[in-house]
Design a protein around this motif. Structure first.
Motif, PDB file in Angstrom:
ATOM      1  N   ALA A   1      13.572 -30.367   8.168  1.00  0.00           N
ATOM      2  CA  ALA A   1      13.460 -31.700   7.561  1.00  0.00           C
ATOM      3  C   ALA A   1      14.746 -32.499   7.764  1.00  0.00           C
ATOM      4  O   ALA A   1      14.711 -33.690   8.108  1.00  0.00           O
TER       5      ALA A   1
ATOM      6  N   ASP B   1      12.161 -39.511   0.218  1.00  0.00           N
ATOM      7  CA  ASP B   1      12.237 -38.524  -0.858  1.00  0.00           C
ATOM      8  C   ASP B   1      13.308 -38.919  -1.881  1.00  0.00           C
ATOM      9  O   ASP B   1      13.135 -38.735  -3.089  1.00  0.00           O
ATOM     10  N   LEU B   2      14.401 -39.473  -1.387  1.00  0.00           N
ATOM     11  CA  LEU B   2      15.481 -39.905  -2.286  1.00  0.00           C
ATOM     12  C   LEU B   2      15.098 -41.176  -3.042  1.00  0.00           C
ATOM     13  O   LEU B   2      15.462 -41.354  -4.197  1.00  0.00           O
TER      14      LEU B   2
ATOM     15  N   ARG C   1      12.522 -41.996  -4.300  1.00  0.00           N
ATOM     16  CA  ARG C   1      11.711 -41.731  -5.490  1.00  0.00           C
ATOM     17  C   ARG C   1      12.538 -41.153  -6.643  1.00  0.00           C
ATOM     18  O   ARG C   1      12.030 -40.977  -7.731  1.00  0.00           O
ATOM     19  N   GLN C   2      13.800 -40.804  -6.368  1.00  0.00           N
ATOM     20  CA  GLN C   2      14.596 -40.118  -7.404  1.00  0.00           C
ATOM     21  C   GLN C   2      15.912 -40.833  -7.670  1.00  0.00           C
ATOM     22  O   GLN C   2      16.925 -40.194  -7.952  1.00  0.00           O
TER      23      GLN C   2
ATOM     24  N   PHE D   1      14.946 -42.319   4.010  1.00  0.00           N
ATOM     25  CA  PHE D   1      14.956 -41.157   3.105  1.00  0.00           C
ATOM     26  C   PHE D   1      13.999 -41.414   1.930  1.00  0.00           C
ATOM     27  O   PHE D   1      14.446 -41.631   0.797  1.00  0.00           O
TER      28      PHE D   1
ATOM     29  N   ASN E   1      15.344 -35.890  10.126  1.00  0.00           N
ATOM     30  CA  ASN E   1      16.020 -37.109   9.660  1.00  0.00           C
ATOM     31  C   ASN E   1      17.109 -37.539  10.627  1.00  0.00           C
ATOM     32  O   ASN E   1      17.281 -38.728  10.907  1.00  0.00           O
TER      33      ASN E   1
ATOM     34  N   ASP F   1      16.078 -46.538   2.087  1.00  0.00           N
ATOM     35  CA  ASP F   1      14.900 -46.005   1.384  1.00  0.00           C
ATOM     36  C   ASP F   1      13.828 -45.572   2.386  1.00  0.00           C
ATOM     37  O   ASP F   1      13.172 -44.541   2.204  1.00  0.00           O
TER      38      ASP F   1
ATOM     39  N   GLN G   1      17.810 -31.954  -0.490  1.00  0.00           N
ATOM     40  CA  GLN G   1      17.945 -33.333  -0.977  1.00  0.00           C
ATOM     41  C   GLN G   1      19.407 -33.760  -1.018  1.00  0.00           C
ATOM     42  O   GLN G   1      19.740 -34.913  -0.752  1.00  0.00           O
TER      43      GLN G   1
END
Lengths: 307, 242
Positions: free
Chosen positions: B173, B124-125, B127-128, B122, B177, B119, B140
Motif C-alpha cells: 500500500a 485513508d488519512l 477520513r481520520q 491519501f 502511494n 486528501d 497509516q
C-alpha cells in the motif's frame, strides 16, 4: 475547609504560572532550569521599579487604586513593561550561558549551569535592591465574605486574590488557545515532541526556543507579581517557590503545560489543606508526599506521555 | 539536469570518523531511485546528510542547479527537498490534520488548493483528520509522514526505509502511494533494506558498501546480476533478498 481551598487555589495559581515555564523549558530545551524561580523574583522587582517610574512620572502622588483593589492602572502598566524586560533577561541568560552549553554540553551540564545562573541572578538582585521586603501598595484590603461562616466554615477572599485567580484563569485559557490554534503554538508542541522532525518540517527550532523563553519569562513575571501582591516582594520569593514549581511540573507530567497547571493547583491545595492537619511548618513536605503518592500510581505524572 | 546530485560526499557525526566515505549519486527528474546495501553501509547517514541532519565533511549536494550542501535542515523543505525519517516521523502528540497543516502553514502553502490534493492522494488519512496521530497504525503513520512531507510540494522526496516494520500488505500500500506520488512529477529517493520490493519499485538503484557507492544502474539489471547480489546481498539473487 472552603477557606483552605481558596487559599490553596491562590497559592496554586502562582505555582501553576511558574511551573508552565519550568515544563516548557524542559520539553523544548530538555533540561531542568533551576534558574526559573529567579525569573519570578526579577519579574516582581522589575515591576516594582517600573511602577516607581510610572507613579513618579504621573506626578499625582501615590498610586490610585482601581475600585476595591489595592493597586491601580500603573501596576498593570508596570507589569506589562516588566514582563517584556524579564523576557529580555531570560533571552540574555540563554545567549550568555545556555545556548553556548547546548552546542556541546550534556543535560547535566545545563542543569548545573542553571544553579550557577540562579545564584548569580539572586545575588545581583540583592545587590541592586537589598534584602528587605517591599510591597506594591500599602493599601489595606478588606476581605469579602463569599460564603457564610455556617457553610463549611465559610470563605473570605480579598479583591486582589480574586484578581489573581481570574487573571490566572484568563492567562491559562489564552495559552491553551495559543498552543492549540496558532502556527507558532503548534510548532512549539511539535518541537517539544521531536526537535529533529521539527527541523525537517521547516520549523526554525531556534525561534521556537526563543519563544519558549519569552512565554516562560512573561508567565514567571506575572507569577512573581501575583506573589508580591498577595504576600510580599522579597529576594527569596522565587527561590522559595522553586521546589513547588518543580513538584507541580513533575506531578502534572513534565513537558505538559496543562499538567503544570493542574500540578500547581494540586500542590497549592495540598499545602493549604495540610496546615490544620500537620501545622504550617510541614506544608511543603505534605505537598511532596502528595507528589510521591501520585507518581507511584502514575509514574509519568497526570498528563505525562508514556514512552 | 539531474534532480539531485551528490558528489563525493564524506559525512559523519564526528569529525575524523566519517560513516559515508565518498558517495556519489545522481537522480533524474521524476524517477524513483533506491539506495541499497548491507547493514552499516551508511545508507541512512547519506540521506540524513543530504537532508542537513548530519554534517557533510566534504563533497557537494546539488538540488537541480542549486548547491544545498550547507543549507540547514529547517530550510531544506523550502528549497524543495523533503525527508521522511525511518522512525519517529510524525508528531504523535498532534492530530493528523495538524501534522499536515503545520508543514503547510510554515511553508505558506496555498492550503485551499493543496490540502484537497493531499486528501485525494491519501484518502485513508482524510477520513481520520481529527485523530491524534499517535493512535495511527504503522502503515497509516508512514502515509501521514509522506503526506506531511508532500504538502509543501517538494521536488525531491527522500524516505528512509518506508517499509520498516510493516506487513507485506502495508508495504504494498505504501509503495503504491509512492508510485502515485511519482506520477505527480516528484522525484523519489528511498533507502531500503527490503531489496526485492525496492528493486520492484525503483527505476534505478545504487549499492552502497562501507560508505561508498559501488555500483549504480537500472533496477532490472541489479535484480538479474547474480554476482552483485551474491557480493552485496549475501546470496545468489536479489529476488530472494526480501
Amino acid at each position: 475547609m472552603l477557606q483552605l481551598i481558596a487559599d490553596g487555589l491562590i497559592v496554586g495559581s502562582v505555582i501553576s504560572l511558574g511551573a508552565i515555564g519550568v515544563t516548557m523549558t524542559y520539553s523544548i530545551l530538555r533540561f531542568a532550569n533551576f534558574a526559573h524561580g529567579e525569573l519570578l523574583t526579577w519579574g516582581a522587582y522589575l515591576t516594582l521599579t517600573v511602577l516607581g517610574f510610572v507613579v513618579a512620572l504621573g506626578g499625582a502622588g501615590p498610586m490610585q487604586p482601581i475600585g476595591p483593589f489595592s493597586f491601580g492602572w500603573p501596576l498593570l502598566a508596570a507589569l506589562a513593561a516588566a514582563a517584556v524586560m524579564t523576557a529580555l533577561l531570560a533571552l540574555l541568560v540563554d545567549w550568555l550561558l545556555f545556548e553556548r552549553l547546548r552546542a556541546h554540553g550534556t543535560a547535566i551540564v545545563l542543569v548545573i549551569a542553571s544553579f550557577g545562573a540562579a545564584l548569580a541572578m539572586r545575588n545581583l538582585l540583592q545587590f541592586i535592591y537589598g534584602t528587605l521586603p517591599d510591597y506594591y501598595s500599602r493599601e489595606i484590603q478588606i476581605a469579602i465574605r463569599l460564603v457564610p461562616r455556617d457553610v463549611m466554615g465559610g470563605m473570605r477572599i480579598t479583591p486582589d486574590q480574586l484578581f489573581v485567580l481570574a487573571l490566572t484563569a484568563v492567562t491559562v485559557v489564552l495559552l491553551h488557545l495559543f498552543l492549540t490554534y496558532t502556527t507558532l503554538g503548534k510548532a512549539m508542541r511539535a518541537t517539544a515532541h521531536n526537535p529533529a522532525l521539527a527541523r525537517l518540517t521547516g520549523i526554525d527550532v531556534r525561534a521556537v526556543i526563543r519563544a519558549a523563553w519569552v512565554i516562560g519569562a512573561v508567565l514567571a513575571a506575572i507569577a512573581g507579581v501575583f506573589s508580591g501582591l498577595t504576600v510580599q516582594i522579597r529576594p527569596g520569593l522565587g527561590f522559595d517557590l522553586l521546589l513547588p514549581l518543580f513538584a507541580a511540573a513533575i506531578l502534572g507530567g513534565i513537558g505538559s503545560v496543562y499538567g503544570a497547571v493542574a500540578g500547581g493547583l494540586i500542590v497549592g491545595l495540598a499545602e493549604s489543606l495540610s496546615v490544620p492537619l500537620f501545622g504550617a511548618e510541614y506544608r511543603a513536605a505534605t505537598a511532596f508526599l502528595v507528589l510521591i503518592a501520585i507518581l507511584l500510581v502514575r509514574p509519568t505524572g497526570l498528563f505525562g506521555e508514556r514512552n | 539536469m539531474m534532480a539531485l546530485c551528490c558528489n563525493d560526499i564524506v559525512a559523519g557525526y564526528e569529525p575524523g570518523l566519517p560513516i559515508v566515505r565518498g558517495a556519489s549519486i545522481s537522480v533524474r527528474r521524476a524517477e524513483i531511485f533506491a539506495i541499497l546495501g548491507p547493514n552499516g553501509a551508511g545508507k541512512s547517514t547519506l540521506v540524513k546528510a543530504i537532508a542537513g541532519l548530519v554534517p557533510i565533511l566534504s563533497g557537494t549536494v546539488m538540488l537541480g542547479d542549486e548547491d544545498i550542501t550547507a543549507v540547514p535542515a529547517h530550510r531544506m523543505i523550502g528549497r524543495g527537498l523533503a525527508f521522511v525519517p525511518q522512525t519517529e516521523n510524525i508528531f504523535a502528540n498532534l492530530t493528523v490534520a495538524d501534522n499536515i497543516d503545520l508543514a503547510a502553514s510554515i511553508m505558506k502553502v496555498d492550503k485551499r488548493r493543496r490540502l484537497p490534493e493531499i486528501d485525494d492522494l491519501f484518502p485513508d488519512l482524510a477520513r481520520q483528520k481529527g485523530l491524534v496521530a499517535g493512535r495511527l497504525s504503522g502503515g497509516q503513520r508512514q502515509m501521514l509522514a509522506c503526506a506531511r512531507a508532500l504538502v509543501t510540494s517538494p521536488r525531491v522526496l527522500m524516505l528512509d526505509e518506508p517499509s520498516a516494520g510493516l506487513s507485506p500488505r502495508l508495504v504494498g500500500a505504501v509503495f503504491d502511494n509512492l508510485r502515485q506520488v511519482r506520477a505527480t512529477g516528484v522525484t523519489i529517493v528511498l533507502v531500503e533494506q527490503n531489496v526485492k520490493a525496492a528493486l520492484a519499485l525503483a527505476d534505478r538503484a545504487t549499492v552502497l558498501v562501507e560508505g561508498k557507492d559501488r555500483i549504480t544502474g537500472p533496477s532490472g539489471d541489479l535484480v538479474s546480476d547474480a554476482e552483485i547480489a551474491a557480493l552485496y546481498f549475501g546470496h545468489g539473487g536479489a529476488g530472494k533478498a526480501a
